[in-house]
Design an enzyme around this catalytic site. Sequence first.
Site, short mmCIF file in Angstrom:
data_model
loop_
_atom_site.label_atom_id
_atom_site.label_comp_id
_atom_site.label_asym_id
_atom_site.label_seq_id
_atom_site.Cartn_x
_atom_site.Cartn_y
_atom_site.Cartn_z
N HIS A 145 26.10 41.85 30.22
CA HIS A 145 26.92 41.62 31.41
C HIS A 145 28.37 42.05 31.15
CE1 HIS A 145 28.51 39.70 35.01
NE2 HIS A 145 27.26 39.57 35.42
N HIS A 146 28.97 42.64 32.19
CA HIS A 146 30.34 43.14 32.06
C HIS A 146 31.34 42.00 31.84
CE1 HIS A 146 32.98 46.44 31.97
NE2 HIS A 146 32.47 47.15 32.95
N ALA A 147 30.97 40.77 32.18
CA ALA A 147 31.85 39.63 31.91
C ALA A 147 32.02 39.40 30.42
CB ALA A 147 31.30 38.37 32.57
#
Length: 484
Positions: A145-147
Site C-alpha cells: 500500500h502507498h500509505a
Amino acid sequence: MQQLSGQDASFVYLETPHTPMHIGSVGIYDPSTAPGGFVRFKDILDFIGSRLGGARSFRQRLVRLPFDLDHPYWIEDPDFDLEYHVRHIALPKPGDWRQLCIQVARLHSRPLDLSKPLWEFIIVEGLDNIEGLPPGCFALVAKVHHAAIDGMSGVEMSAAVHDLSPDKPNRIANDDWKADDLPGVSDLLIKSYFNSLRKPLQFAETMARGIPGLARLGQSVSKGDVSIANQRPAPKTRLNGKVGPHRVFDAAPFPLADIRAIKDAVPGATVNDAILAIVGGGLRHYLLGKGELPAESMTAMAPISVRAEGEKAALGNLVSAMVVGLGTHIADPLERLRHVHAEAVNSKALTNAVGARTLTDYSQFMPAGLSGIAARLYTRLGAANQHAPVFNTVVTNVPGSRVPLYFAGARMVGMYGLGPIFDSMGLINTIYSYVDTIAISFTADRDAMPDPAAYAAALQMAYEELKAAALPVAVAPKKSAKGG
C-alpha cells in the site's frame, strides 16, 4: 505506535473500491541458479520468514480512529500470519507474456485488506514461453500500500528479500520483534484531542517556511528564471475520466546504454528527460492511431523524493512533485526531447523556488474524515468526466540495482513496476532500471485502454524513432527481450 503523516494517510482516505492505492512490482526469476536448480514454494516461505526483520512494513498494520477523526497509527500486528501474505499460483500452458500481463493486472486490481499488514507477495509459476527467458522461470508479484512506502522507501523491503549472490543462507529471525496490543478507542481519542491542540501552531510554522518560498518564486518569475506562461490544465483525453475496477499491464524494456546515449544528444538532458520524451512519443502514436490526439501538449506528473540522507529507511512517503509537458504535439522526436528537457528544468525551478519539502508538509493538515468522504463523493458523481485534468499521466522513476540480485537463490532476470490510478488519471508509467536495462511498464484502466499491447508497441516505436534521430549512424535496434 507511530502516527501516519498527512501524506501517507491521504492514500488511505482516497482509496475506493475502484481505486485501490497500492503500488507493486513484477520480478522475474530464473531458479536454475538456486541450490539444486529449483525453488519450492516452501523454500520461499522459509526464506521470506527469515527476512521479516529487514523491513518494518512487513508486520505493521493500521489502526484507524472512529470516523477518521485523526490520522491512523501503525502498530506491530498481534495477528500477523505470513502464509496469508505470501501466495502461490501458476499460469496455464503455454505460459507466455500476454498471459502473465493479464494475471498481473487481475492481481493488481484487487484492494488490499486494510485490517492487516498492507502487503502481499504472489508467486506465479509456469513462465515457460516468454521470449528471451529460459523455461521454468517464476514471477514475484508484489503489492504494497502507498500509505506504507514510496518508491524510495520500498527499497528497504526489496533489500530484505534479495541478495547479491545465490548462495546466501536464510537469516536468523529477528527475535527482538514484539507484537503490540490493540489500542483502546479512548486512548486514540485522547491522542487526537491533544494533536488538534497542536495543529494551529504547526500550521503557522509551515506557513512561515512557505512565505519565503513564495517570495523567491516571485523574484524568479520577474527575473525570467522561471516561466509560468504554460501553467494551465492538461487537455482532456480518453485516459482522464472516471476509472473502473479493472486494470491492464504491459511493459517496454530498452537498453540503458541507448537511453544514456540518446539523452546526450541534447545538452543538459537527463535519462529521465529521455524517458519522458519516449512516453510523450508513445502517447502521441497511441492516440493518433485512434484519431484522438489533442492539439495541446499532454502533461505528466513526476514525483520527486524529498528524503534527507538520514531518512532513507523512513517509513511512508516523503515526496513532492513536478508537472512536465510531454511534447505530444511535436512530431519530431529530437525536438520533443528538447521540449521535455526545457519543461523539466522550468518545473524543477518552480518546485525548488517554493520548496519541495514545504509543499509536502502542507499535506499534514489534510482534514482526515472529510478527505475520505470527498473522494467517495467525487467517484460516485463521476466528477472526473466533467472537468479538465490537472495532468494526463504519472511517470515515476524507481532506481534499481546495477548488479544482479537473487531471491531464494534464483537470479532476477527482469523487473517491472505497477502503480495506482484514480479518477481523472487512468494511466501510470513506472520506470524501473535493473543492471543494463530500463523498462517503461504501465498500469491503466481497462475501459480507457483496452489494448495495452498497442501502447507498448507505441512506446517501442517512439524509442526507435528517438534513437534514430539522436544516433543517426546507429543500426536499427532489435526488439528487447522481456527478461531484459
